[in-house]
Design a protein around this motif. Sequence first.
Motif, short mmCIF file in Angstrom:
data_model
loop_
_atom_site.label_atom_id
_atom_site.label_comp_id
_atom_site.label_asym_id
_atom_site.label_seq_id
_atom_site.Cartn_x
_atom_site.Cartn_y
_atom_site.Cartn_z
N SER A 55 3.97 74.65 99.72
CA SER A 55 4.56 75.80 100.41
C SER A 55 5.80 75.42 101.20
O SER A 55 6.54 76.29 101.68
CB SER A 55 3.53 76.44 101.35
N TRP A 56 6.01 74.12 101.36
CA TRP A 56 7.16 73.62 102.12
C TRP A 56 8.17 73.01 101.16
O TRP A 56 7.80 72.23 100.28
CB TRP A 56 6.69 72.59 103.16
N PRO A 57 9.44 73.36 101.30
CA PRO A 57 10.46 72.94 100.33
C PRO A 57 10.47 71.45 100.02
O PRO A 57 10.64 71.05 98.86
CB PRO A 57 11.78 73.37 101.00
N SER A 114 8.30 69.82 108.86
CA SER A 114 7.16 70.53 108.29
C SER A 114 5.88 69.88 108.82
O SER A 114 5.92 68.78 109.38
CB SER A 114 7.20 70.46 106.77
N PRO A 115 4.71 70.52 108.67
CA PRO A 115 3.47 69.92 109.18
C PRO A 115 3.19 68.56 108.54
O PRO A 115 3.58 68.32 107.39
CB PRO A 115 2.39 70.93 108.77
N PHE A 131 1.85 75.81 114.57
CA PHE A 131 3.12 75.71 115.32
C PHE A 131 4.30 75.68 114.35
O PHE A 131 5.28 76.42 114.52
CB PHE A 131 3.10 74.45 116.19
N CYS A 132 4.21 74.85 113.32
CA CYS A 132 5.29 74.74 112.34
C CYS A 132 5.46 76.05 111.56
O CYS A 132 6.59 76.49 111.29
CB CYS A 132 5.02 73.59 111.37
N GLU A 133 4.35 76.65 111.19
CA GLU A 133 4.41 77.90 110.42
C GLU A 133 5.04 79.02 111.25
O GLU A 133 5.82 79.83 110.73
CB GLU A 133 3.00 78.28 109.96
N LYS A 134 4.73 79.04 112.53
CA LYS A 134 5.29 80.08 113.40
C LYS A 134 6.80 79.92 113.53
O LYS A 134 7.56 80.88 113.46
CB LYS A 134 4.62 80.01 114.77
N ILE A 135 7.27 78.67 113.72
CA ILE A 135 8.70 78.41 113.86
C ILE A 135 9.46 78.87 112.62
O ILE A 135 10.56 79.43 112.71
CB ILE A 135 8.95 76.91 114.10
#
Length: 425
Positions: A65-67, A51-52, A221-225
Amino acid sequence: MPSTAMAARWSPSFLLSCFVLLNVCFPLLGQPAVEKKLKLVIMVFRHGDRSPIQTYPNDKYKEDSWPDGFGQLTQLGMDQHFELGKYLRKRYSGLLNETYNKNEVFVRSTDVDRTLMSAQANLVGLFPPTGRQVWNPNIKWQPIPVHTMSQSNDMLLIAKENCPRFAELVNETSTSEIFNELKKPYVDFLKTLPNHTGYSFDQLIGSKGPYMWWTIYDALFCEKIHNYTLPDWATTTVIEKLLGLQELSIAAYFGLYKQQEKTKLTGGVLVKAIIENITQALAPSSKQKMIMYSAHDMTVAALQSALNVSNGKLPPYASCHLFEIYEVGNDYTIEMYYRNDSSVEPYKITLPGCSQSCPLEKFTDLTSSIIAKDWRKECGFEDKNSDKVFGLTIAVIVLGLTLFVLAVMLIFCRKRLLGASYEAV
């Protein structure tokens, strides 16, 4: 009668040439090929997908927003390293035992969740338990030690984080003429980002600029992946320009300005350790076959910049720089490979000034200029040991003088007392 051409063909000079050629070739044909045997593998790899690390102020995707929060290895990252471990098992099946052996394999990681977890996922693929190492038939995993140390004390895998002089050099680079020239084409683009990101233009263009645009790119970049919906302004062109700035940041960190000094303080530290690892592993009593370093993109970038083999790109997730040490007759050679794409075989890397299969002695000689003689001193640290020795020396001198003065006073007082006694008698 033979023709003139036939006579010339069998002339004495021709026959002599054939005789010499046969005498040279037949001994060579009779010599057995020199055996090339793999003795040791050392690898430095980046952790898997994460994650970012953080995000820009206006990003709607915050840490919740990230688990698992920011900077954590994802399931995709785990799978990337599991796949790398399986590849390493296949590539080095002739070197490694089928089962894990503590005398053959050493693993070290930075003290960061994602690198520790990447190493563990990698080892699952590399050493699935078999035979006596199956401790639970329902779990295809066995615990394998991964060594680490606190980030503040890690001078090997994140040397740049703990070196004051390196921080000074990066700041100097950000104000250098060459860096500002390379940044010029992006200035107009950077002016468009404040309204979108929440960073001021001064933050983006100033001395801390590389960190700010790094954060923007990394988050997108992380969000797109992971299939998060990107904001309308984050077009393909915007992301490509942010990637260009990322690559400029790498160049600023490890090159452009006083590159030799930067190298000694960062990647050169790891090169020195790798050479020492090789020397120790090739000792007759050693059983070492593999050394694994689990680290970060900047660790791999620093290493490749130090060796002058960098492609200038950000090392992708689970990218792996391999050192293979071979025994060839009575000598040793090093071959380097870089695996940055799991769909193809690692590509060969050649150290400048040497062949792809580089003699160990020559490799050591060619890299000697990038190794600091006293890393702590060159980083600007005060030598605490020297201070302790100096303080101890002063303490000993003071104690000695005190004892001397006391001894003199004692002798003087005794003489006075003896003199007084004689007078009384």
